[in-house]
Design a protein around this motif. Structure first.
Motif, PDB file in Angstrom:
ATOM      1  N   ALA A 121      49.045  39.861  50.174  1.00  0.00           N
ATOM      2  CA  ALA A 121      49.690  38.920  51.018  1.00  0.00           C
ATOM      3  C   ALA A 121      50.864  38.756  50.765  1.00  0.00           C
ATOM      4  O   ALA A 121      51.210  38.495  49.332  1.00  0.00           O
ATOM      5  N   ASP A 122      52.069  38.562  51.418  1.00  0.00           N
ATOM      6  CA  ASP A 122      53.518  38.334  51.005  1.00  0.00           C
ATOM      7  C   ASP A 122      54.049  39.395  50.098  1.00  0.00           C
ATOM      8  O   ASP A 122      54.560  39.070  49.220  1.00  0.00           O
ATOM      9  N   ASP A 123      53.618  40.521  49.987  1.00  0.00           N
ATOM     10  CA  ASP A 123      53.817  41.722  49.121  1.00  0.00           C
ATOM     11  C   ASP A 123      53.206  41.519  47.730  1.00  0.00           C
ATOM     12  O   ASP A 123      53.752  42.097  46.757  1.00  0.00           O
ATOM     13  N   VAL A 124      52.292  40.566  47.531  1.00  0.00           N
ATOM     14  CA  VAL A 124      51.745  40.509  46.382  1.00  0.00           C
ATOM     15  C   VAL A 124      50.466  41.094  46.458  1.00  0.00           C
ATOM     16  O   VAL A 124      49.479  40.698  47.386  1.00  0.00           O
ATOM     17  N   ARG A 125      50.046  42.163  45.371  1.00  0.00           N
ATOM     18  CA  ARG A 125      48.793  42.737  45.688  1.00  0.00           C
ATOM     19  C   ARG A 125      47.808  42.035  44.769  1.00  0.00           C
ATOM     20  O   ARG A 125      48.352  41.484  43.617  1.00  0.00           O
ATOM     21  N   ALA A 126      46.510  41.914  45.078  1.00  0.00           N
ATOM     22  CA  ALA A 126      45.518  41.195  44.249  1.00  0.00           C
ATOM     23  C   ALA A 126      44.383  42.012  44.198  1.00  0.00           C
ATOM     24  O   ALA A 126      44.151  42.775  45.409  1.00  0.00           O
ATOM     25  N   GLY A 127      43.395  41.961  43.273  1.00  0.00           N
ATOM     26  CA  GLY A 127      42.156  42.475  43.288  1.00  0.00           C
ATOM     27  C   GLY A 127      41.203  41.965  42.246  1.00  0.00           C
ATOM     28  O   GLY A 127      41.763  41.414  41.146  1.00  0.00           O
ATOM     29  N   CYS A 128      40.006  41.991  42.340  1.00  0.00           N
ATOM     30  CA  CYS A 128      38.971  41.387  41.412  1.00  0.00           C
ATOM     31  C   CYS A 128      37.865  41.926  41.772  1.00  0.00           C
ATOM     32  O   CYS A 128      37.345  42.733  42.580  1.00  0.00           O
ATOM     33  N   LEU A 129      37.005  41.897  40.575  1.00  0.00           N
ATOM     34  CA  LEU A 129      35.522  42.581  40.543  1.00  0.00           C
ATOM     35  C   LEU A 129      34.727  41.282  41.263  1.00  0.00           C
ATOM     36  O   LEU A 129      34.744  40.363  40.907  1.00  0.00           O
ATOM     37  N   VAL A 130      33.951  41.645  42.106  1.00  0.00           N
ATOM     38  CA  VAL A 130      32.938  40.601  43.072  1.00  0.00           C
ATOM     39  C   VAL A 130      31.539  41.203  42.833  1.00  0.00           C
ATOM     40  O   VAL A 130      31.252  42.365  42.975  1.00  0.00           O
ATOM     41  N   GLY A 131      30.704  40.141  42.483  1.00  0.00           N
ATOM     42  CA  GLY A 131      29.256  40.352  42.444  1.00  0.00           C
ATOM     43  C   GLY A 131      28.440  39.842  43.552  1.00  0.00           C
ATOM     44  O   GLY A 131      27.317  40.080  43.733  1.00  0.00           O
ATOM     45  N   TYR A 132      29.245  38.911  44.454  1.00  0.00           N
ATOM     46  CA  TYR A 132      28.530  38.054  45.390  1.00  0.00           C
ATOM     47  C   TYR A 132      29.182  38.765  46.610  1.00  0.00           C
ATOM     48  O   TYR A 132      30.209  38.599  47.027  1.00  0.00           O
TER      49      TYR A 132
END
Length: 169
Positions: free
Chosen positions: A24-35
Protein backbone atom coordinates in the motif's frame (compact mmCIF):
# COMPACT_ATOMS: atom_id res chain seq x y z
CA UNK A 1 -15.62 -22.90 28.70
CA UNK A 2 -12.35 -22.33 30.47
CA UNK A 3 -9.37 -20.59 28.93
CA UNK A 4 -7.35 -23.77 29.47
CA UNK A 5 -9.89 -25.85 27.52
CA UNK A 6 -9.92 -23.32 24.67
CA UNK A 7 -6.11 -23.39 24.51
CA UNK A 8 -6.17 -27.18 24.46
CA UNK A 9 -8.73 -27.26 21.65
CA UNK A 10 -6.79 -24.79 19.51
CA UNK A 11 -3.50 -26.61 20.17
CA UNK A 12 -5.08 -29.86 19.03
CA UNK A 13 -6.35 -28.35 15.78
CA UNK A 14 -2.76 -27.48 14.79
CA UNK A 15 -3.66 -25.19 11.90
CA UNK A 16 -1.52 -24.69 8.84
CA UNK A 17 0.39 -21.41 8.68
CA UNK A 18 0.62 -19.07 5.69
CA UNK A 19 2.50 -15.91 4.85
CA UNK A 20 0.30 -13.00 3.82
CA UNK A 21 1.89 -10.20 1.80
CA UNK A 22 0.55 -6.90 0.54
CA UNK A 23 1.54 -3.42 -0.59
CA UNK A 24 0.00 0.00 0.00
CA UNK A 25 1.46 3.36 -1.03
CA UNK A 26 4.66 1.55 -2.12
CA UNK A 27 5.10 0.05 1.37
CA UNK A 28 5.50 -3.72 1.26
CA UNK A 29 4.28 -5.75 4.21
CA UNK A 30 4.04 -9.39 5.15
CA UNK A 31 3.47 -11.59 8.17
CA UNK A 32 2.96 -15.16 9.28
CA UNK A 33 -0.74 -15.95 9.75
CA UNK A 34 -2.29 -18.86 11.59
CA UNK A 35 -5.94 -17.80 11.28
CA UNK A 36 -7.24 -18.28 7.73
CA UNK A 37 -9.88 -20.21 5.81
CA UNK A 38 -11.81 -20.62 2.59
CA UNK A 39 -15.08 -18.77 3.06
CA UNK A 40 -17.01 -19.40 -0.18
CA UNK A 41 -16.94 -21.91 -3.03
CA UNK A 42 -18.69 -19.80 -5.64
CA UNK A 43 -17.51 -17.15 -5.86
CA UNK A 44 -14.10 -18.28 -4.61
CA UNK A 45 -13.43 -16.34 -1.41
CA UNK A 46 -10.91 -16.56 1.40
CA UNK A 47 -10.54 -14.94 4.83
CA UNK A 48 -7.53 -14.32 7.00
CA UNK A 49 -7.02 -12.50 10.27
CA UNK A 50 -4.33 -9.90 10.95
CA UNK A 51 -3.09 -8.85 14.38
CA UNK A 52 -3.76 -5.20 15.14
CA UNK A 53 -0.20 -4.92 16.53
CA UNK A 54 1.24 -5.86 13.17
CA UNK A 55 2.78 -3.67 10.46
CA UNK A 56 0.89 -5.73 7.88
CA UNK A 57 -2.40 -4.79 9.55
CA UNK A 58 -1.64 -1.09 9.15
CA UNK A 59 -0.59 -1.52 5.51
CA UNK A 60 -3.58 -3.79 4.95
CA UNK A 61 -6.02 -1.09 5.96
CA UNK A 62 -5.02 0.75 2.78
CA UNK A 63 -4.30 -2.24 0.54
CA UNK A 64 -6.64 -3.52 -2.15
CA UNK A 65 -4.86 -6.82 -2.84
CA UNK A 66 -3.07 -9.48 -0.79
CA UNK A 67 -1.21 -12.71 -1.50
CA UNK A 68 -1.56 -15.82 0.62
CA UNK A 69 1.46 -18.15 0.42
CA UNK A 70 0.84 -21.70 1.62
CA UNK A 71 3.97 -22.99 3.32
CA UNK A 72 5.37 -26.52 3.21
CA UNK A 73 7.67 -28.22 5.71
CA UNK A 74 10.59 -26.85 3.68
CA UNK A 75 9.56 -23.28 4.56
CA UNK A 76 10.28 -23.32 8.31
CA UNK A 77 13.05 -20.70 8.00
CA UNK A 78 10.80 -18.49 5.87
CA UNK A 79 7.97 -18.82 8.41
CA UNK A 80 10.28 -17.77 11.24
CA UNK A 81 11.55 -14.87 9.11
CA UNK A 82 8.03 -13.46 8.80
CA UNK A 83 7.03 -14.32 12.39
CA UNK A 84 9.98 -12.93 14.33
CA UNK A 85 10.74 -9.70 12.49
CA UNK A 86 8.66 -6.56 12.34
CA UNK A 87 8.08 -4.55 9.19
CA UNK A 88 8.17 -1.53 11.50
CA UNK A 89 11.93 -2.09 11.84
CA UNK A 90 13.12 -3.78 8.64
CA UNK A 91 12.19 -4.54 5.05
CA UNK A 92 11.30 -8.22 5.34
CA UNK A 93 11.62 -8.62 1.57
CA UNK A 94 15.14 -7.21 1.20
CA UNK A 95 16.91 -10.61 1.15
CA UNK A 96 14.15 -12.65 -0.49
CA UNK A 97 13.46 -13.59 -4.09
CA UNK A 98 10.20 -11.91 -4.98
CA UNK A 99 8.22 -11.04 -8.04
CA UNK A 100 5.43 -8.51 -8.24
CA UNK A 101 1.91 -9.46 -9.20
CA UNK A 102 0.19 -7.09 -11.65
CA UNK A 103 -1.46 -5.44 -8.62
CA UNK A 104 1.96 -4.78 -7.06
CA UNK A 105 1.63 -7.44 -4.37
CA UNK A 106 4.98 -9.09 -3.56
CA UNK A 107 4.97 -12.80 -4.34
CA UNK A 108 7.51 -15.05 -2.66
CA UNK A 109 9.27 -16.87 -5.52
CA UNK A 110 10.09 -19.87 -3.33
CA UNK A 111 6.42 -20.53 -2.52
CA UNK A 112 4.79 -22.50 -5.30
CA UNK A 113 1.36 -22.65 -3.62
CA UNK A 114 -0.23 -19.21 -3.47
CA UNK A 115 -3.16 -17.05 -4.39
CA UNK A 116 -3.78 -13.35 -4.92
CA UNK A 117 -6.87 -11.88 -3.35
CA UNK A 118 -8.82 -8.67 -3.80
CA UNK A 119 -10.08 -7.27 -0.51
CA UNK A 120 -13.85 -7.19 -0.09
CA UNK A 121 -14.09 -6.06 3.54
CA UNK A 122 -12.24 -5.79 6.81
CA UNK A 123 -14.25 -6.90 9.82
CA UNK A 124 -13.25 -5.58 13.24
CA UNK A 125 -15.36 -7.20 15.94
CA UNK A 126 -13.34 -5.64 18.76
CA UNK A 127 -10.84 -8.47 19.25
CA UNK A 128 -7.07 -8.25 18.82
CA UNK A 129 -7.25 -9.35 15.16
CA UNK A 130 -9.30 -8.16 12.17
CA UNK A 131 -10.77 -10.43 9.51
CA UNK A 132 -9.97 -9.61 5.91
CA UNK A 133 -12.51 -11.12 3.52
CA UNK A 134 -11.36 -11.35 -0.07
CA UNK A 135 -12.12 -12.72 -3.51
CA UNK A 136 -9.59 -14.93 -5.27
CA UNK A 137 -8.28 -13.22 -8.43
CA UNK A 138 -5.35 -15.53 -9.18
CA UNK A 139 -3.99 -18.81 -7.81
CA UNK A 140 -1.27 -21.31 -8.54
CA UNK A 141 -0.12 -24.59 -7.07
CA UNK A 142 2.50 -27.19 -7.83
CA UNK A 143 0.07 -29.91 -6.69
CA UNK A 144 -0.73 -31.51 -3.35
CA UNK A 145 1.56 -30.70 -0.44
CA UNK A 146 1.93 -31.17 3.28
CA UNK A 147 1.48 -27.80 4.98
CA UNK A 148 3.70 -26.32 7.63
CA UNK A 149 1.68 -26.26 10.85
CA UNK A 150 1.76 -24.20 14.02
CA UNK A 151 3.30 -27.07 16.01
CA UNK A 152 6.14 -27.29 13.48
CA UNK A 153 7.27 -23.80 14.47
CA UNK A 154 8.33 -24.82 17.98
CA UNK A 155 8.98 -21.96 20.36
CA UNK A 156 9.02 -18.86 18.17
CA UNK A 157 9.04 -15.42 19.77
CA UNK A 158 6.76 -13.23 17.64
CA UNK A 159 7.89 -9.77 16.58
CA UNK A 160 5.04 -8.30 18.62
CA UNK A 161 4.11 -9.68 22.04
CA UNK A 162 0.58 -10.41 23.18
CA UNK A 163 0.61 -7.23 25.27
CA UNK A 164 0.84 -5.25 22.01
CA UNK A 165 -2.28 -6.94 20.66
CA UNK A 166 -4.52 -5.09 23.07
CA UNK A 167 -8.14 -4.84 22.07
CA UNK A 168 -8.72 -1.53 20.34
CA UNK A 169 -12.08 0.24 20.43
Amino acid sequence: MSSKAFTSLMGSVNSAVVVVTTVADDVRAGCLVGYHSQSSISPQQYCFWLSKANHTYRAGLLATHFAVHFLTADHLTLAKHFATRSGDDIDKFADLNIELHEHGVPLLSDCLHRMVLERLAIVDDGGDHVCVTAQVVDSESAGKFTPLRIADLGKVAPAHGSDERAVHP
